[in-house]
Scaffold this motif. Sequence first.
Motif: not given
Length: 297
Positions: A92, A95-96, A114-115
């Motif tokens: 990707t 970084s998530d 995260r996310g």
Amino acid sequence: MFSGRSCRVAVNFRSWSPTQAEWTFAAQCVQGEEKERISKFMFKKDAKSAMVGRLLLRYAVSKILGIPCRALQFGRTEKGKPYLVSPIDKTTMRSDLSFNVSHQGDYVVLAAERGNNVGVDVMKVEWPRNTPVSSFFKTMHRQYTDQEWSEVKCYSNERDQLKVFFRLWCLKESVVKALGIGIGFEVSRLNFNFHCRDISEGQVVTDTTVDIDEDPAPEWSFEESFLDGHCIAVAVNHASKDCSHLSGDGDSCNLANQFQVMDIQEVLAGCEVLIGSVPDKDFWETFHIKEEEPKPS
């Protein structure tokens, strides 16, 4: 503290009186452009807050990702929001992990998620200025909605009014910082709805909601804390677009999202000298001769 999908950490930077060895070591643990930026502050308190912010960021991200501090490389967007340059997912190319740092008053605070995009802001509830509180409120009138001013003015005591004012300001800034768009965003577009009027020490309020341009924005959730006289707000922008299931009853304490207070010595012990960095005596000398803070006028 650094397990799961999120972390919330605070460090009291005002209590730190760095020795020459500590300040020199700290300078070797941050990137060159960060060190240069820190050296330009006129007062020790500002240099310390910036240094602790960078050290805490490196320490926390290292712990979350499980990789050495020296392997991390950070950059800043055009609007100044820090992001992880390396390591990133090669598929990707990103970084998530979203993270944000804020410093004001006595504390540096960090939130990581995260996310989901995250923003954090901290403000000490105090009024050391010579300007009357009422005059200050007039200058800020356009930044708040009528409903928000009603929340501020429902208290007769100026201290309580300031607490609500700074609570709202932290919420607004946390959204702006999560978006990463800087000062160009008109915070008057945000209207916050309180379900819990007051926040106690050790409590995390999670049921505040926001309207953006007068429309409900359920994709946002908030965590509000009160730490040692400081309001803290964390804004999380959820990819699911619906975070209603995350709202509490306003009286419960979400232990998982309480800010954990760390000592600066613990942070320093977890940091590492970056490859190629050498001790810089001049960096200490420049810092050492500065006043701690501006003298009262």
